[in-house]
Scaffold this motif. Structure first.
Motif, PDB file in Angstrom:
ATOM      1  N   GLN A 132     -32.464   2.652 -37.419  1.00 28.59           N
ATOM      2  CA  GLN A 132     -31.138   3.178 -37.734  1.00 28.59           C
ATOM      3  C   GLN A 132     -30.834   2.913 -39.203  1.00 28.59           C
ATOM      4  OE1 GLN A 132     -29.351   4.898 -35.286  1.00 28.59           O
ATOM      5  NE2 GLN A 132     -31.300   4.548 -34.229  1.00 28.59           N
TER       6      GLN A 132
ATOM      7  N   LEU B  49     -23.023  -6.997 -30.597  1.00 30.43           N
ATOM      8  CA  LEU B  49     -23.287  -7.013 -32.033  1.00 30.43           C
ATOM      9  C   LEU B  49     -22.537  -8.188 -32.653  1.00 30.43           C
ATOM     10  CD1 LEU B  49     -24.549  -5.483 -34.460  1.00 30.43           C
ATOM     11  CD2 LEU B  49     -22.425  -4.155 -34.571  1.00 30.43           C
ATOM     12  N   CYS B  50     -23.246  -9.002 -33.443  1.00 30.59           N
ATOM     13  CA  CYS B  50     -22.612 -10.123 -34.124  1.00 30.59           C
ATOM     14  C   CYS B  50     -23.416 -10.452 -35.372  1.00 30.59           C
ATOM     15  CB  CYS B  50     -22.521 -11.339 -33.203  1.00 30.59           C
ATOM     16  SG  CYS B  50     -24.116 -12.102 -32.815  1.00 30.59           S
TER      17      CYS B  50
ATOM     18  N   LEU C 238     -26.908  -9.609 -36.764  1.00 26.62           N
ATOM     19  CA  LEU C 238     -27.159  -9.083 -38.108  1.00 26.62           C
ATOM     20  C   LEU C 238     -27.409 -10.195 -39.110  1.00 26.62           C
ATOM     21  CD1 LEU C 238     -24.305  -6.421 -38.234  1.00 26.62           C
ATOM     22  CD2 LEU C 238     -26.719  -6.027 -37.743  1.00 26.62           C
TER      23      LEU C 238
ATOM     24  N   SER D 178     -28.036   2.241 -40.595  1.00 25.45           N
ATOM     25  CA  SER D 178     -27.124   1.096 -40.669  1.00 25.45           C
ATOM     26  C   SER D 178     -26.703   0.733 -39.252  1.00 25.45           C
ATOM     27  CB  SER D 178     -25.902   1.409 -41.532  1.00 25.45           C
ATOM     28  OG  SER D 178     -25.122   2.418 -40.912  1.00 25.45           O
ATOM     29  N   MET D 179     -26.266  -0.506 -39.086  1.00 29.46           N
ATOM     30  CA  MET D 179     -25.855  -0.978 -37.768  1.00 29.46           C
ATOM     31  C   MET D 179     -24.331  -0.974 -37.707  1.00 29.46           C
ATOM     32  SD  MET D 179     -27.269  -1.808 -34.946  1.00 29.46           S
ATOM     33  CE  MET D 179     -28.907  -1.934 -35.612  1.00 29.46           C
ATOM     34  N   SER D 180     -23.805  -0.448 -36.605  1.00 32.00           N
ATOM     35  CA  SER D 180     -22.356  -0.382 -36.442  1.00 32.00           C
ATOM     36  C   SER D 180     -22.028  -0.386 -34.956  1.00 32.00           C
ATOM     37  CB  SER D 180     -21.802   0.900 -37.077  1.00 32.00           C
ATOM     38  OG  SER D 180     -22.284   2.033 -36.355  1.00 32.00           O
ATOM     39  N   ASP D 181     -20.752  -0.482 -34.662  1.00 29.41           N
ATOM     40  CA  ASP D 181     -20.307  -0.411 -33.274  1.00 29.41           C
ATOM     41  C   ASP D 181     -20.668   0.941 -32.651  1.00 29.41           C
ATOM     42  OD1 ASP D 181     -19.235  -2.996 -33.222  1.00 29.41           O
ATOM     43  OD2 ASP D 181     -17.286  -2.311 -33.953  1.00 29.41           O
ATOM     44  N   ALA D 182     -20.651   1.995 -33.459  1.00 31.30           N
ATOM     45  CA  ALA D 182     -20.999   3.333 -32.957  1.00 31.30           C
ATOM     46  C   ALA D 182     -22.472   3.391 -32.540  1.00 31.30           C
ATOM     47  CB  ALA D 182     -20.703   4.393 -34.013  1.00 31.30           C
ATOM     48  N   VAL D 183     -23.342   2.772 -33.317  1.00 32.46           N
ATOM     49  CA  VAL D 183     -24.769   2.723 -32.970  1.00 32.46           C
ATOM     50  C   VAL D 183     -24.942   1.961 -31.667  1.00 32.46           C
ATOM     51  CG1 VAL D 183     -27.017   1.785 -33.644  1.00 32.46           C
ATOM     52  CG2 VAL D 183     -25.602   2.965 -35.339  1.00 32.46           C
TER      53      VAL D 183
ATOM     54  N   GLN E 150     -33.421  -6.442 -40.679  1.00 25.07           N
ATOM     55  CA  GLN E 150     -31.957  -6.414 -40.771  1.00 25.07           C
ATOM     56  C   GLN E 150     -31.253  -7.290 -39.737  1.00 25.07           C
ATOM     57  OE1 GLN E 150     -34.006  -3.853 -39.942  1.00 25.07           O
ATOM     58  NE2 GLN E 150     -33.352  -1.936 -40.865  1.00 25.07           N
TER      59      GLN E 150
END
Length: 97
Positions: free
Chosen positions: A24, A46-47, A94, A26-31, A63
């Motif tokens: 990905q 996610l943290c 992360l 970038s890593m996000s809540d959506a991912v 990452q």
């Protein structure tokens, strides 16, 4: 404390999920939300790696680290585990720069 097996994941499946997450941009809540839809029954959290304390990751990526999580049958509490058979979720920790 008995653990619920929400999903049974092999080491290969976890590593495939990790590789997919690593791809990905970038890593996000959506991912994470997309992965929750793609893998129903698997808990994703996610943290930041500092939130994981002294727990060693199951697998490390550039990452982030992946940690295994087991959920309790009593009260829905979860805990970090190294037991693949008890794994019912993954923590995406992360790396902080």
């Amino acid at each position: 404390m008995e653990c619920i097996n929400l999903a049974t994941l092999s080491g290969q499946e976890i590593e495939a999920i990790g590789a997919s997450l690593a791809a990905q941009p970038s890593m996000s809540d959506a991912v994470v939300a997309r992965f929750k839809q793609q893998y129903p029954g698997v808990s994703f959290t996610l943290c930041f790696e500092s939130d994981m304390g002294s727990h060693d990751p199951y697998v490390e990526y550039k990452q982030f680290d992946l940690h295994l999580v087991a959920h309790s049958a009593q009260g829905g509490c979860s805990r970090v585990t190294t037991d693949l058979k008890a794994c019912s979720g993954l923590v995406i920790a992360l790396h902080e720069e």
